[in-house]
Design an enzyme around this catalytic site. Sequence first.
Site, PDB file in Angstrom:
ATOM      1  N   CYS A  57       0.824  -1.206   0.000  1.00  0.00           N
ATOM      2  CA  CYS A  57       0.000   0.000   0.000  1.00  0.00           C
ATOM      3  C   CYS A  57       0.865   1.266   0.000  1.00  0.00           C
ATOM      4  O   CYS A  57       1.685   1.453   0.896  1.00  0.00           O
ATOM      5  CB  CYS A  57      -0.882  -0.040   1.251  1.00  0.00           C
ATOM      6  SG  CYS A  57      -1.787   1.479   1.535  1.00  0.00           S
ATOM      7  N   SER A 148      -2.866   8.112   6.719  1.00  0.00           N
ATOM      8  CA  SER A 148      -1.407   8.140   6.573  1.00  0.00           C
ATOM      9  C   SER A 148      -0.826   9.555   6.546  1.00  0.00           C
ATOM     10  O   SER A 148       0.260   9.794   7.073  1.00  0.00           O
ATOM     11  CB  SER A 148      -0.997   7.394   5.306  1.00  0.00           C
ATOM     12  OG  SER A 148      -1.530   8.040   4.163  1.00  0.00           O
ATOM     13  N   TYR A 194      -5.208   5.243  -9.012  1.00  0.00           N
ATOM     14  CA  TYR A 194      -6.381   4.452  -8.600  1.00  0.00           C
ATOM     15  C   TYR A 194      -7.621   4.869  -9.393  1.00  0.00           C
ATOM     16  O   TYR A 194      -8.423   4.028  -9.802  1.00  0.00           O
ATOM     17  CB  TYR A 194      -6.655   4.623  -7.097  1.00  0.00           C
ATOM     18  CG  TYR A 194      -5.702   3.816  -6.233  1.00  0.00           C
ATOM     19  CD1 TYR A 194      -6.017   2.532  -5.833  1.00  0.00           C
ATOM     20  CD2 TYR A 194      -4.479   4.344  -5.835  1.00  0.00           C
ATOM     21  CE1 TYR A 194      -5.150   1.776  -5.053  1.00  0.00           C
ATOM     22  CE2 TYR A 194      -3.592   3.608  -5.057  1.00  0.00           C
ATOM     23  CZ  TYR A 194      -3.937   2.333  -4.663  1.00  0.00           C
ATOM     24  OH  TYR A 194      -3.075   1.588  -3.906  1.00  0.00           O
TER      25      TYR A 194
HETATM   26  N1  LIG Z   1      -6.682   7.614   3.372  1.00  0.00           N
HETATM   27  C1  LIG Z   1      -6.068   6.417   3.714  1.00  0.00           C
HETATM   28  C2  LIG Z   1      -6.173   5.425   2.565  1.00  0.00           C
HETATM   29  C3  LIG Z   1      -5.635   4.095   2.918  1.00  0.00           C
HETATM   30  C4  LIG Z   1      -6.091   3.028   1.917  1.00  0.00           C
HETATM   31  O1  LIG Z   1      -6.989   3.245   1.088  1.00  0.00           O
HETATM   32  N2  LIG Z   1      -5.466   1.846   1.985  1.00  0.00           N
HETATM   33  C5  LIG Z   1      -5.848   0.757   1.100  1.00  0.00           C
HETATM   34  C6  LIG Z   1      -4.633  -0.039   0.656  1.00  0.00           C
HETATM   35  S1  LIG Z   1      -3.618   0.792  -0.474  1.00  0.00           S
HETATM   36  C7  LIG Z   1      -6.723  -0.222   1.832  1.00  0.00           C
HETATM   37  O2  LIG Z   1      -6.408  -0.637   2.934  1.00  0.00           O
HETATM   38  N3  LIG Z   1      -7.841  -0.613   1.213  1.00  0.00           N
HETATM   39  C8  LIG Z   1      -8.708  -1.627   1.738  1.00  0.00           C
HETATM   40  C9  LIG Z   1     -10.162  -1.342   1.457  1.00  0.00           C
HETATM   41  O3  LIG Z   1     -10.483  -0.225   1.107  1.00  0.00           O
HETATM   42  O4  LIG Z   1     -10.970  -2.252   1.641  1.00  0.00           O
HETATM   43  C10 LIG Z   1      -4.640   6.727   4.081  1.00  0.00           C
HETATM   44  O5  LIG Z   1      -3.964   7.462   3.334  1.00  0.00           O
HETATM   45  O6  LIG Z   1      -4.198   6.267   5.126  1.00  0.00           O
END
Ligand SMILES: N[C@@H](CCC(=O)N[C@@H](CS)C(=O)NCC(=O)O)C(=O)O
Length: 327
Positions: A57, A148, A194
Amino acid sequence: MKELTSNWKSSIKSGEYKRKDSQFRHWVTADGSTGPSGDAGFKAEADRYHLFVSLACPWAHRTLIFRQLKGLASLISVSVVHPDMHAKGWSFDHDETTQALYGTTGDTLGQSEFLAEKYFANDTGYQGNITVPVLWDKKTGSIVNNESSEIIRMLNQAFNSLTGNTLDYYPQALRNEIDEINELVYHKINNGVYKSGFATSQGAYERNVSALFDALDIVEQRLSQQRYLVGETITEADWRLWTTLIRFDAVYHTHFKCNLKQLNEFPNIYQYMLELYQMQGIAETVNMAHIKRHYYASHLAINPYGIVPVGHEQDWSIPHSRDAQFN
Ligand SMILES: N[C@@H](CCC(=O)N[C@@H](CS)C(=O)NCC(=O)O)C(=O)O
């Protein structure tokens, strides 16, 4: 465990992918006082906090990078999930093979099978997405923050008196400029890949790919004249961009169809990417096998057989030209 509705599948409307806001927004601060949002009570302490991450990620990758840059590896522990993410979300599946191939650790704090259990630990009605990274408080057994961009700001500042590391990647004098370039990079590049890859209409796909490559042209131009995004000082803006760059040719170009060019066709961006890769502690945060396996084997709607492309070997340890260019 109930099945989760994954972020990207639930949020596609009229072909456009929409990312949801993170829900846990408390801040770790030097003295435990309230941060910009959430509750007080999260004082920076050695061995109190933990990161749950996937090495795939790009958002979680930011937090691992700041843990390295700020000398926090011995203060903040980490668990690495399995790269495959299916109906029940991120899992702690782990054995010797997955450890060797993908750097998995299992749940090093407990017995959870899925990351979702950490989200539901203190909020059984939690409705948001189960995402990485998660900054976890071992003292209260609860999530501090799952955004993050905020976690890296805490790591940048809150632990300074414990580590003696005062390097500042968000210096006051550069904040306006950093915020401005972050906006472009986030919407058009970090999230742009994305929005391109998860678009469900030709129009949405083409709009987002075109915006992505326009933004890469702007960055290429900027990096032809200055060493880093906001000048001669490396800042959080560079690291936020870099986690997308390092995945670009192996994943986004193919899997997300961001294929107007490969990254190595932008000479300044490419050399800059090498330079940052070669900074101390950074290479060890990169696990390409985990990265590729996650994207290609988890997003079955866009890659139904889960086949991971072989790709060409990428060597990021070759000498870069940035010293010569900016001396
Ligand atoms: N806004 C969040 C986004 C984090 C995010 O979207 N992570 C993804 C992986 S790249 C995730 O865990 N997705 C799982 C899901 O949405 O089910 C950040 O920047 O911390």
